[in-house]
Design a protein around this motif. Sequence first.
Motif, PDB file in Angstrom:
ATOM      1  N   LYS A   1       0.821  -1.207   0.000  1.00  0.00           N
ATOM      2  CA  LYS A   1       0.000   0.000   0.000  1.00  0.00           C
ATOM      3  C   LYS A   1       0.857   1.259   0.000  1.00  0.00           C
ATOM      4  O   LYS A   1       0.499   2.263  -0.639  1.00  0.00           O
ATOM      5  CB  LYS A   1      -0.946  -0.014   1.202  1.00  0.00           C
ATOM      6  N   ALA A   2       1.992   1.238   0.692  1.00  0.00           N
ATOM      7  CA  ALA A   2       2.895   2.391   0.642  1.00  0.00           C
ATOM      8  C   ALA A   2       3.442   2.572  -0.766  1.00  0.00           C
ATOM      9  O   ALA A   2       3.558   3.701  -1.276  1.00  0.00           O
ATOM     10  CB  ALA A   2       4.040   2.213   1.637  1.00  0.00           C
ATOM     11  N   GLY A   3       3.767   1.454  -1.418  1.00  0.00           N
ATOM     12  CA  GLY A   3       4.220   1.526  -2.803  1.00  0.00           C
ATOM     13  C   GLY A   3       3.142   2.056  -3.729  1.00  0.00           C
ATOM     14  O   GLY A   3       3.418   2.837  -4.644  1.00  0.00           O
ATOM     15  N   MET A   4       1.889   1.648  -3.482  1.00  0.00           N
ATOM     16  CA  MET A   4       0.778   2.155  -4.285  1.00  0.00           C
ATOM     17  C   MET A   4       0.644   3.667  -4.132  1.00  0.00           C
ATOM     18  O   MET A   4       0.462   4.391  -5.120  1.00  0.00           O
ATOM     19  CB  MET A   4      -0.522   1.456  -3.877  1.00  0.00           C
ATOM     20  N   ASP A   5       0.738   4.139  -2.900  1.00  0.00           N
ATOM     21  CA  ASP A   5       0.664   5.582  -2.677  1.00  0.00           C
ATOM     22  C   ASP A   5       1.756   6.313  -3.456  1.00  0.00           C
ATOM     23  O   ASP A   5       1.497   7.331  -4.122  1.00  0.00           O
ATOM     24  CB  ASP A   5       0.830   5.904  -1.184  1.00  0.00           C
ATOM     25  N   HIS A   6       2.970   5.794  -3.380  1.00  0.00           N
ATOM     26  CA  HIS A   6       4.083   6.544  -3.964  1.00  0.00           C
ATOM     27  C   HIS A   6       4.113   6.425  -5.480  1.00  0.00           C
ATOM     28  O   HIS A   6       4.466   7.398  -6.168  1.00  0.00           O
ATOM     29  CB  HIS A   6       5.409   6.088  -3.358  1.00  0.00           C
ATOM     30  N   PHE A   7       3.724   5.271  -6.025  1.00  0.00           N
ATOM     31  CA  PHE A   7       3.684   5.219  -7.496  1.00  0.00           C
ATOM     32  C   PHE A   7       2.573   6.121  -8.020  1.00  0.00           C
ATOM     33  O   PHE A   7       2.682   6.687  -9.125  1.00  0.00           O
ATOM     34  CB  PHE A   7       3.594   3.774  -8.002  1.00  0.00           C
ATOM     35  N   THR A   8       1.519   6.328  -7.234  1.00  0.00           N
ATOM     36  CA  THR A   8       0.465   7.257  -7.642  1.00  0.00           C
ATOM     37  C   THR A   8       0.983   8.685  -7.663  1.00  0.00           C
ATOM     38  O   THR A   8       0.630   9.479  -8.551  1.00  0.00           O
ATOM     39  CB  THR A   8      -0.751   7.135  -6.712  1.00  0.00           C
ATOM     40  N   ARG A   9       1.808   9.036  -6.693  1.00  0.00           N
ATOM     41  CA  ARG A   9       2.416  10.381  -6.699  1.00  0.00           C
ATOM     42  C   ARG A   9       3.264  10.577  -7.960  1.00  0.00           C
ATOM     43  O   ARG A   9       3.218  11.632  -8.610  1.00  0.00           O
ATOM     44  CB  ARG A   9       3.283  10.574  -5.451  1.00  0.00           C
ATOM     45  N   CYS A  10       4.049   9.559  -8.296  1.00  0.00           N
ATOM     46  CA  CYS A  10       4.877   9.645  -9.508  1.00  0.00           C
ATOM     47  C   CYS A  10       4.001   9.735 -10.756  1.00  0.00           C
ATOM     48  O   CYS A  10       4.276  10.538 -11.666  1.00  0.00           O
ATOM     49  CB  CYS A  10       5.787   8.429  -9.603  1.00  0.00           C
ATOM     50  N   LEU A  11       2.953   8.925 -10.791  1.00  0.00           N
ATOM     51  CA  LEU A  11       2.041   8.918 -11.926  1.00  0.00           C
ATOM     52  C   LEU A  11       1.362  10.269 -12.101  1.00  0.00           C
ATOM     53  O   LEU A  11       1.177  10.745 -13.228  1.00  0.00           O
ATOM     54  CB  LEU A  11       0.997   7.818 -11.730  1.00  0.00           C
ATOM     55  N   ALA A  12       1.001  10.897 -10.987  1.00  0.00           N
ATOM     56  CA  ALA A  12       0.368  12.222 -11.067  1.00  0.00           C
ATOM     57  C   ALA A  12       1.293  13.224 -11.744  1.00  0.00           C
ATOM     58  O   ALA A  12       0.840  14.071 -12.527  1.00  0.00           O
ATOM     59  CB  ALA A  12      -0.018  12.698  -9.669  1.00  0.00           C
ATOM     60  N   LEU A  13       2.584  13.136 -11.458  1.00  0.00           N
ATOM     61  CA  LEU A  13       3.547  14.032 -12.111  1.00  0.00           C
ATOM     62  C   LEU A  13       3.635  13.734 -13.605  1.00  0.00           C
ATOM     63  O   LEU A  13       3.685  14.657 -14.434  1.00  0.00           O
ATOM     64  CB  LEU A  13       4.918  13.877 -11.459  1.00  0.00           C
ATOM     65  N   ASP A  14       3.653  12.444 -13.968  1.00  0.00           N
ATOM     66  CA  ASP A  14       3.677  12.064 -15.383  1.00  0.00           C
ATOM     67  C   ASP A  14       2.483  12.655 -16.134  1.00  0.00           C
ATOM     68  O   ASP A  14       2.630  13.267 -17.199  1.00  0.00           O
ATOM     69  CB  ASP A  14       3.610  10.538 -15.529  1.00  0.00           C
TER      70      ASP A  14
ATOM     71  N   ALA B   1       0.362  15.030 -15.271  1.00  0.00           N
ATOM     72  CA  ALA B   1       0.239  16.488 -15.236  1.00  0.00           C
ATOM     73  C   ALA B   1       1.049  17.150 -16.343  1.00  0.00           C
ATOM     74  O   ALA B   1       0.732  18.272 -16.765  1.00  0.00           O
ATOM     75  CB  ALA B   1       0.683  17.020 -13.876  1.00  0.00           C
ATOM     76  N   ALA B   2       2.063  16.464 -16.820  1.00  0.00           N
ATOM     77  CA  ALA B   2       2.908  17.026 -17.881  1.00  0.00           C
ATOM     78  C   ALA B   2       2.314  16.840 -19.271  1.00  0.00           C
ATOM     79  O   ALA B   2       2.876  17.341 -20.249  1.00  0.00           O
ATOM     80  CB  ALA B   2       4.295  16.382 -17.812  1.00  0.00           C
ATOM     81  N   LYS B   3       1.173  16.135 -19.379  1.00  0.00           N
ATOM     82  CA  LYS B   3       0.553  15.871 -20.667  1.00  0.00           C
ATOM     83  C   LYS B   3      -0.622  16.813 -20.901  1.00  0.00           C
ATOM     84  O   LYS B   3      -1.303  17.209 -19.946  1.00  0.00           O
ATOM     85  CB  LYS B   3       0.071  14.419 -20.728  1.00  0.00           C
ATOM     86  N   PRO B   4      -0.903  17.152 -22.148  1.00  0.00           N
ATOM     87  CA  PRO B   4      -2.025  18.064 -22.431  1.00  0.00           C
ATOM     88  C   PRO B   4      -3.367  17.526 -21.948  1.00  0.00           C
ATOM     89  O   PRO B   4      -4.225  18.282 -21.490  1.00  0.00           O
ATOM     90  CB  PRO B   4      -1.996  18.198 -23.963  1.00  0.00           C
ATOM     91  N   HIS B   5      -3.569  16.217 -22.041  1.00  0.00           N
ATOM     92  CA  HIS B   5      -4.835  15.614 -21.630  1.00  0.00           C
ATOM     93  C   HIS B   5      -4.566  14.417 -20.713  1.00  0.00           C
ATOM     94  O   HIS B   5      -5.123  13.332 -20.905  1.00  0.00           O
ATOM     95  CB  HIS B   5      -5.650  15.188 -22.855  1.00  0.00           C
TER      96      HIS B   5
ATOM     97  N   ALA C   1      -6.699  16.176  -7.237  1.00  0.00           N
ATOM     98  CA  ALA C   1      -5.985  17.338  -6.698  1.00  0.00           C
ATOM     99  C   ALA C   1      -5.021  16.907  -5.596  1.00  0.00           C
ATOM    100  O   ALA C   1      -3.949  17.485  -5.425  1.00  0.00           O
ATOM    101  CB  ALA C   1      -6.980  18.369  -6.166  1.00  0.00           C
ATOM    102  N   GLN C   2      -5.416  15.885  -4.844  1.00  0.00           N
ATOM    103  CA  GLN C   2      -4.543  15.235  -3.866  1.00  0.00           C
ATOM    104  C   GLN C   2      -4.236  13.840  -4.402  1.00  0.00           C
ATOM    105  O   GLN C   2      -5.112  12.986  -4.420  1.00  0.00           O
ATOM    106  CB  GLN C   2      -5.236  15.092  -2.513  1.00  0.00           C
ATOM    107  N   PRO C   3      -3.018  13.578  -4.833  1.00  0.00           N
ATOM    108  CA  PRO C   3      -2.710  12.241  -5.358  1.00  0.00           C
ATOM    109  C   PRO C   3      -2.852  11.137  -4.317  1.00  0.00           C
ATOM    110  O   PRO C   3      -3.109   9.996  -4.673  1.00  0.00           O
ATOM    111  CB  PRO C   3      -1.272  12.369  -5.838  1.00  0.00           C
ATOM    112  N   VAL C   4      -2.685  11.474  -3.039  1.00  0.00           N
ATOM    113  CA  VAL C   4      -2.861  10.521  -1.953  1.00  0.00           C
ATOM    114  C   VAL C   4      -3.855  11.120  -0.972  1.00  0.00           C
ATOM    115  O   VAL C   4      -3.648  12.233  -0.487  1.00  0.00           O
ATOM    116  CB  VAL C   4      -1.517  10.207  -1.258  1.00  0.00           C
TER     117      VAL C   4
END
Length: 249
Positions: free
Chosen positions: A157-170, A172-176, A240-243
């Motif tokens: 679950k900690a890994g899920m939280d953190h990969f979601t944070r990384c995914l949110a950054l990915d 957010a950098a895309k137009p859609h 708006a809150q990744p976690v």
Amino acid sequence: MTQHLFILTGGSRGMGLALARQLLEPGHTLISIARHECPDLQAPAGAGLEQWTLNLADGAHAADQLRGWLAGQPAGRFASAALINNAGVIPPIAPLSASDPRDLAHALRVGLEAPMQLTAAFLGATEDWGVPRRVLNISSGLGRRAMASQAAYCAAKAGMDHFTRCLALDEAAKPHGARVCSLAPGVIDTDMQTQLRSADAADFPDVGNFAQLKEGGLLASPEAAAARVLAWLQRPDFGAQPVADVREG
């Protein structure tokens, strides 16, 4: 009718089954992925349902099937798409030093590896759809708080939280880009809670705390928890809150 697509793992029991039932309404298409089919899960008129019996310990196979299915959908069929990674496993409760390596591998494959693989397949296959997309990862307070004899589940679950944070950054950098969130759903009266309450106190120091949750009526029903989770998924500020935690919303 233009449909809204929902892909759900672990939809055959517990909160997952409650999620599946609540998602099956006119205008929705549900793909439920679980080890076992649920015979009493039926789609009403105007809704679509497919049940895929897959073992998420082989997440790569499930991801390949999902990617292929999504690639075969006609343009414009779906007005939106969402992936809900709900499946998870608590291995036999014991200190890490007494845990079977195969049990640890299984818990991490189902609880962390498969969600990452399915998410990659979902986002890659739908990137050019031009519709709103959301990924909801069902996390746990134990991903944010350590507990004895729960190393594999807490780590997943900690890994899920953190990969979601990384995914949110990915994204957010895309137009859609997709909106993503790893959400703790609160404490729920499911088979997982029964497993925790039934543990040997010598192996699981927190067993009394879980028994008190049940005795004190502090566990949400699967149906109530599912309703809160789906309400979060539909929030205008989803992602708006990744976690996040439903109890703090």
